[in-house]
Write a protein that holds these residues in place. Structure first.
Motif, mmCIF file in Angstrom:
data_model
loop_
_atom_site.group_PDB
_atom_site.id
_atom_site.type_symbol
_atom_site.label_atom_id
_atom_site.label_comp_id
_atom_site.label_asym_id
_atom_site.label_seq_id
_atom_site.Cartn_x
_atom_site.Cartn_y
_atom_site.Cartn_z
ATOM 1 N N LYS A 13 0.857 -1.176 0.000
ATOM 2 C CA LYS A 13 0.000 0.000 0.000
ATOM 3 C C LYS A 13 0.898 1.233 0.000
ATOM 4 O O LYS A 13 1.714 1.409 0.884
ATOM 5 N N LEU A 14 0.740 2.045 -1.013
ATOM 6 C CA LEU A 14 1.531 3.268 -1.095
ATOM 7 C C LEU A 14 0.809 4.377 -0.355
ATOM 8 O O LEU A 14 -0.374 4.604 -0.572
ATOM 9 N N GLU A 15 1.520 5.043 0.513
ATOM 10 C CA GLU A 15 0.923 6.151 1.239
ATOM 11 C C GLU A 15 1.360 7.449 0.573
ATOM 12 O O GLU A 15 2.544 7.746 0.481
ATOM 13 N N MET A 16 0.404 8.200 0.099
ATOM 14 C CA MET A 16 0.692 9.466 -0.572
ATOM 15 C C MET A 16 0.144 10.596 0.299
ATOM 16 O O MET A 16 -0.950 10.501 0.817
ATOM 17 N N THR A 17 0.932 11.622 0.458
ATOM 18 C CA THR A 17 0.471 12.780 1.213
ATOM 19 C C THR A 17 0.435 13.982 0.280
ATOM 20 O O THR A 17 1.223 14.093 -0.657
ATOM 21 N N ARG A 18 -0.467 14.859 0.556
ATOM 22 C CA ARG A 18 -0.632 16.045 -0.276
ATOM 23 C C ARG A 18 0.398 17.099 0.132
ATOM 24 O O ARG A 18 0.605 17.365 1.315
ATOM 25 N N LEU A 19 1.067 17.682 -0.858
ATOM 26 C CA LEU A 19 2.027 18.745 -0.578
ATOM 27 C C LEU A 19 1.258 20.031 -0.308
ATOM 28 O O LEU A 19 0.297 20.339 -0.992
#
Length: 162
Positions: free
Chosen positions: A134-140
Motif C-alpha cells: 500500500k503506497l501512502e501518498m500525502t498532499r504537498l
C-alpha cells in the motif's frame, strides 16, 4: 446448483442429485463427469461435465453421496514447475521448510484455484499470496509553490562590483 470450497490440499464440490439417484462419477486429471445412469436402456443424463480449474491427483480423490448430495473431494496436484515458496528455497532442515519423505527435497506448494471449474463462480483469493504494497501518498501544501515564486523575484542587483 453446485457449491464448492477449497483448502491448501483439496477442492470439495457439492452437487445436489435428483431423488434416489446413485451417480456414475468419472474423475480425471483435469475433468469431472457425473452421470445419472439410464434405466430401461435409455441414455444416461449428464449432471456435470466440467473441466477443472487445476490438476488433481486422481488416485487421492474420493466421492460420496449423503442426503441427496454428491460430495467430490479432489486432491490438488502440487505444481513443481512454478513453486516459488520462499521456505522451499532454504537449506536442508531450514526452519519452516517442508521436506519430502526422507528429508531430501522440499515439497511443492499446491496451487490455489480461482474457481472449482473453468468459467465457474470465483472463490476467495489465495490467503498465502503476497499482499500488494500500500503506497501512502500525502498532499504537498501550498508553501512549496510560494517559495519558488519568491526566489524568482530576483532583480539582478548584486553587491559585487567591478
Amino acid at each position: 446448483g453446485a457449491t464448492w470450497s477449497q483448502t491448501d490440499d483439496t477442492v470439495s464440490i457439492w452437487l445436489p442429485l435428483p431423488e434416489n439417484v446413485v451417480p456414475e462419477v468419472v474423475i480425471s486429471q483435469r475433468r469431472a463427469i457425473v452421470r445419472h445412469p439410464a434405466g430401461d436402456g435409455g441414455e444416461p443424463a449428464i449432471l456435470m461435465d466440467s473441466e477443472l480449474a487445476g490438476d488433481v491427483a486422481v488416485d487421492d480423490c474420493a466421492w460420496s453421496v449423503s442426503d441427496g448430495v454428491l460430495t467430490l473431494d479432489l486432491s490438488k496436484r502440487p505444481d513443481y514447475a512454478t513453486d516459488a515458496a520462499p521456505q522451499a528455497l532454504g537449506r536442508r532442515g531450514a526452519p519452516g521448510a517442508a521436506l519430502a519423505i526422507g528429508g531430501t527435497a522440499p515439497l511443492a506448494r499446491r496451487p490455489w484455484w480461482p474457481s472449482a471449474v473453468c468459467g465457474g463462480r470465483l472463490g476467495p483469493p489465495d490467503p498465502a499470496a503476497p499482499q500488494p504494497e500500500k503506497l501512502e501518498m500525502t498532499r504537498l501544501d501550498g508553501k512549496i509553490g510560494e517559495q519558488v515564486a519568491a526566489k524568482s523575484g530576483f532583480q539582478g542587483k548584486s553587491k559585487f562590483q567591478w
